[in-house]
Structure formats: structure tokens, C-alpha cells
Design a protein around this motif. Sequence first.
Motif, PDB file in Angstrom:
ATOM      1  N   LEU A 221       0.860  -1.180   0.000  1.00 42.51           N
ATOM      2  CA  LEU A 221       0.000   0.000   0.000  1.00 42.51           C
ATOM      3  C   LEU A 221       0.896   1.230   0.000  1.00 42.51           C
ATOM      4  CD1 LEU A 221      -3.094   0.575   0.160  1.00 42.51           C
ATOM      5  CD2 LEU A 221      -2.763   0.987   2.606  1.00 42.51           C
ATOM      6  N   LYS A 222       0.646   2.159  -0.935  1.00 45.00           N
ATOM      7  CA  LYS A 222       1.446   3.379  -0.972  1.00 45.00           C
ATOM      8  C   LYS A 222       0.544   4.576  -1.212  1.00 45.00           C
ATOM      9  CE  LYS A 222       4.014   4.480  -4.389  1.00 45.00           C
ATOM     10  NZ  LYS A 222       5.098   4.506  -5.388  1.00 45.00           N
ATOM     11  N   ARG A 223       1.115   5.753  -1.150  1.00 45.46           N
ATOM     12  CA  ARG A 223       0.353   6.978  -1.362  1.00 45.46           C
ATOM     13  C   ARG A 223       0.398   7.383  -2.829  1.00 45.46           C
ATOM     14  NH1 ARG A 223      -3.085   8.081   2.837  1.00 45.46           N
ATOM     15  NH2 ARG A 223      -2.054   7.436   4.770  1.00 45.46           N
ATOM     16  N   ASP A 224      -0.768   7.693  -3.361  1.00 45.95           N
ATOM     17  CA  ASP A 224      -0.857   8.169  -4.733  1.00 45.95           C
ATOM     18  C   ASP A 224      -0.463   9.642  -4.774  1.00 45.95           C
ATOM     19  OD1 ASP A 224      -1.377   8.199  -7.448  1.00 45.95           O
ATOM     20  OD2 ASP A 224      -3.355   7.286  -7.270  1.00 45.95           O
ATOM     21  N   THR A 225      -0.473  10.229  -5.959  1.00 45.52           N
ATOM     22  CA  THR A 225      -0.067  11.627  -6.103  1.00 45.52           C
ATOM     23  C   THR A 225      -0.984  12.577  -5.343  1.00 45.52           C
ATOM     24  OG1 THR A 225      -1.292  11.641  -8.196  1.00 45.52           O
ATOM     25  CG2 THR A 225       1.086  11.312  -8.316  1.00 45.52           C
ATOM     26  N   ASP A 226      -2.232  12.160  -5.111  1.00 42.70           N
ATOM     27  CA  ASP A 226      -3.163  13.006  -4.366  1.00 42.70           C
ATOM     28  C   ASP A 226      -3.147  12.712  -2.869  1.00 42.70           C
ATOM     29  OD1 ASP A 226      -4.352  10.545  -4.285  1.00 42.70           O
ATOM     30  OD2 ASP A 226      -6.221  11.151  -5.268  1.00 42.70           O
ATOM     31  N   GLY A 227      -2.230  11.845  -2.448  1.00 41.08           N
ATOM     32  CA  GLY A 227      -2.114  11.513  -1.034  1.00 41.08           C
ATOM     33  C   GLY A 227      -2.982  10.361  -0.581  1.00 41.08           C
ATOM     34  N   ARG A 228      -3.854   9.881  -1.447  1.00 43.26           N
ATOM     35  CA  ARG A 228      -4.731   8.782  -1.065  1.00 43.26           C
ATOM     36  C   ARG A 228      -4.002   7.448  -1.162  1.00 43.26           C
ATOM     37  NH1 ARG A 228     -10.402  10.328  -4.224  1.00 43.26           N
ATOM     38  NH2 ARG A 228     -10.735  12.355  -3.200  1.00 43.26           N
ATOM     39  N   PRO A 229      -4.366   6.492  -0.309  1.00 40.45           N
ATOM     40  CA  PRO A 229      -3.725   5.176  -0.390  1.00 40.45           C
ATOM     41  C   PRO A 229      -4.145   4.435  -1.658  1.00 40.45           C
ATOM     42  CG  PRO A 229      -5.506   5.148   1.223  1.00 40.45           C
ATOM     43  CD  PRO A 229      -5.336   6.574   0.801  1.00 40.45           C
ATOM     44  N   VAL A 230      -3.221   3.691  -2.224  1.00 39.84           N
ATOM     45  CA  VAL A 230      -3.494   2.939  -3.443  1.00 39.84           C
ATOM     46  C   VAL A 230      -2.679   1.652  -3.411  1.00 39.84           C
ATOM     47  CG1 VAL A 230      -1.672   4.136  -4.732  1.00 39.84           C
ATOM     48  CG2 VAL A 230      -3.559   3.071  -5.970  1.00 39.84           C
ATOM     49  N   ASP A 231      -3.254   0.577  -3.933  1.00 40.02           N
ATOM     50  CA  ASP A 231      -2.524  -0.685  -4.021  1.00 40.02           C
ATOM     51  C   ASP A 231      -1.425  -0.568  -5.069  1.00 40.02           C
ATOM     52  OD1 ASP A 231      -3.918  -2.125  -2.096  1.00 40.02           O
ATOM     53  OD2 ASP A 231      -5.481  -2.730  -3.510  1.00 40.02           O
ATOM     54  N   ALA A 232      -0.244  -1.028  -4.709  1.00 38.27           N
ATOM     55  CA  ALA A 232       0.896  -0.998  -5.631  1.00 38.27           C
ATOM     56  C   ALA A 232       1.479  -2.401  -5.731  1.00 38.27           C
ATOM     57  CB  ALA A 232       1.952  -0.017  -5.144  1.00 38.27           C
ATOM     58  N   LEU A 233       1.555  -2.886  -6.942  1.00 39.64           N
ATOM     59  CA  LEU A 233       2.132  -4.201  -7.201  1.00 39.64           C
ATOM     60  C   LEU A 233       3.560  -3.997  -7.684  1.00 39.64           C
ATOM     61  CD1 LEU A 233       1.139  -7.159  -7.139  1.00 39.64           C
ATOM     62  CD2 LEU A 233       0.732  -6.951  -9.592  1.00 39.64           C
ATOM     63  N   HIS A 234       4.508  -4.582  -6.969  1.00 39.57           N
ATOM     64  CA  HIS A 234       5.922  -4.452  -7.314  1.00 39.57           C
ATOM     65  C   HIS A 234       6.404  -5.757  -7.943  1.00 39.57           C
ATOM     66  CE1 HIS A 234       6.331  -0.643  -5.130  1.00 39.57           C
ATOM     67  NE2 HIS A 234       5.546  -1.184  -4.217  1.00 39.57           N
ATOM     68  N   ILE A 235       6.899  -5.665  -9.169  1.00 44.07           N
ATOM     69  CA  ILE A 235       7.398  -6.827  -9.902  1.00 44.07           C
ATOM     70  C   ILE A 235       8.909  -6.668 -10.037  1.00 44.07           C
ATOM     71  CG2 ILE A 235       7.241  -8.158 -12.031  1.00 44.07           C
ATOM     72  CD1 ILE A 235       4.483  -6.882 -12.477  1.00 44.07           C
ATOM     73  N   HIS A 236       9.649  -7.632  -9.525  1.00 47.39           N
ATOM     74  CA  HIS A 236      11.095  -7.487  -9.397  1.00 47.39           C
ATOM     75  C   HIS A 236      11.830  -8.071 -10.601  1.00 47.39           C
ATOM     76  CE1 HIS A 236      10.073  -6.258  -5.425  1.00 47.39           C
ATOM     77  NE2 HIS A 236       9.619  -7.448  -5.079  1.00 47.39           N
ATOM     78  N   GLY A 237      12.557  -7.204 -11.294  1.00 44.86           N
ATOM     79  CA  GLY A 237      13.304  -7.647 -12.460  1.00 44.86           C
ATOM     80  C   GLY A 237      14.456  -8.570 -12.125  1.00 44.86           C
ATOM     81  N   HIS A 238      14.956  -8.498 -10.879  1.00 47.26           N
ATOM     82  CA  HIS A 238      16.099  -9.324 -10.495  1.00 47.26           C
ATOM     83  C   HIS A 238      15.694 -10.733 -10.073  1.00 47.26           C
ATOM     84  CE1 HIS A 238      14.611  -7.477  -6.723  1.00 47.26           C
ATOM     85  NE2 HIS A 238      14.907  -8.654  -6.203  1.00 47.26           N
ATOM     86  N   ALA A 239      14.397 -11.002  -9.980  1.00 51.29           N
ATOM     87  CA  ALA A 239      13.939 -12.321  -9.535  1.00 51.29           C
ATOM     88  C   ALA A 239      14.290 -13.384 -10.572  1.00 51.29           C
ATOM     89  CB  ALA A 239      12.433 -12.301  -9.298  1.00 51.29           C
TER      90      ALA A 239
END
Length: 293
Positions: A221-239
Motif C-alpha cells: 500500500l502506498k500513497r498516490d499523487t493526491d495523497g490517497r492510499p493505493v494498491d501498488a504491485l511491485h514486480i522485481h526484475g532481479h527475480a
Amino acid sequence: MLGIAGDSAAGKTTLTRGLVQALGTERSTSMCVDDYHRYDRRERRELPFTPLHPDCNYVEIMEQHLRLLATGSPILKPVYDHSGGELTRPVLVEPHEFVLVEGLLPLHTKLSRACFDVTVYLGPPEDVRAAWKIQRDTAKRGYRAEQVKAELGRREPESARFIRPQRDLADIVISFAPIEGRDDPPGTPLSATILMRPTIRHPNFTEILAKAPTKAMHLALKRDTDGRPVDALHIHGHAPPEESTMVAKAIWEGLDVPDPLPDCLGRLDDGRRNEPLRLAQLILLHHLIRDGD
């Protein structure tokens, strides 16, 4: 209909190409709204604005054509030949089950945005995009590196004014970039961050990751540009690729389609596979196939 916006050389065509190949040309229609440029490359040399400016494009005709495609009607689409910078003969475009639209300004107006079921903004960091643009335009469009760098500087004000604001209007924001603080060896694929705004329904990634426990991807969970929480999916290139493949198979199996996982996904121009790209494409396929049922 899926709309993918982003600046020049952000990766829109590569992202779209894999989706079209996975869906099949008999089921999908793709088009680029950069074909709605008003002026060819020679004419633009005399103009005070660049192709990023709405005044350099037939925006009203683009809107009309998007409405027609959204209602299942064919269009006679203009064509801009990027290799020579010329406006050429228009082509007939007939919508199939899935319509994918990409370009500089597909989300610029409220009317055009209303035509799409899912909207995406592709926004890599500017240094990454600049490197991609220099590589592409020197290899495919006949420019010298100095010319591309000068054009990037000339376009920056209009990019900030017209292109990047589309980021705040998209359901999904995808950014391919290196992970800060990691010293990965040369050739390591860029990782991807996918912001999934609550404007549409998204796949249940908690369930998907439970089926394929891996270090290739995690949800936060991270903050969007407007400060609201938003789900963020992180896909790792090093995996390791085998771990990314586990996730890819889990997402594909969740689509309940009889076909095997398409080999075309994640392919770059040179044919190499990029795992973060493949997973990003699978997520968009989920929206197209599952949400379209």
C-alpha cells in the motif's frame, strides 16, 4: 476497450503488441492515436508546437472514431508513417471483441476517456524514457542522437502540460524502472511498479500470490499523487525467471481459458523475454478477458 497513454518511447507499442498477439488478431483490434497528427514532419518544422500539443492533432476526429469503435462501428482511420514522418493513405479499422488503443493523447479529453473500459498510463522515469527514445529514433526513424536530445528538450513543456497529466486520470499506472539502492549487474531487467486505483475492479493478488509464493512480486500500500492510499504491485526484475513464471502461470490459470500461457508475452523488439513486462501484460489481459465476460 483498453486505452494506453504515455509519452513518446514510453513502451506503449511493445506493451500493446504482446496483448494483441496473446488475444489473437481475429479477436482484437489495435490502433495508435498518433495517426491523428494534423501535420507531417516537414510541416511541423515551421510550427510553434510539437506533436504532443492537442492543436497538432485532430482530437475531435479521434474522439468521434473512439465513440464509433466503442459502439462496434468501423472507422476510416488516418495513418501517420513514423519512419518517414509522412501522412499516408487512411485504412479501414473494424472493431473486434477487444479494442486496444495506444498513443500520446488517448486520455486527454473526458469524451475520449469515456470510451474506454480500462485506462492505463505508462510512465517510466524520464532518464529511462530518454534512453529508450534515443535508441529507437536513431535505429528506426533516421535521427542522430543529438537531434533526439534536442527534440526531448523542445517537447518537455508540452509533455508536462498535456501528456503527464493523463497519469492522474488512468485506472492503472505502470512504470518500468530500476530499484533504488540495488546494485544489479548489467542486463538485469527493469522492475515494474503497477498502481491499481479503485476506479475499477482489480484481480485478487493476495489469492494469486498465495498460490505462487515467490519473491518475483509483492503487493503493498502506498500513497498516490493526491495523497490517497493505493494498491501498488511491485514486480522485481532481479527475480529468477522460474519464480516469475510461477506467478505468470497463476495469473493465467485464473483467467479460466483453455489455451496454454502464450509464449508471445513479455517479448521485447529483439525477441528476448522481459519477465516484468510479461506479468504487466498478464494483469492487463485479466482486465480484458475476465472483466469482459
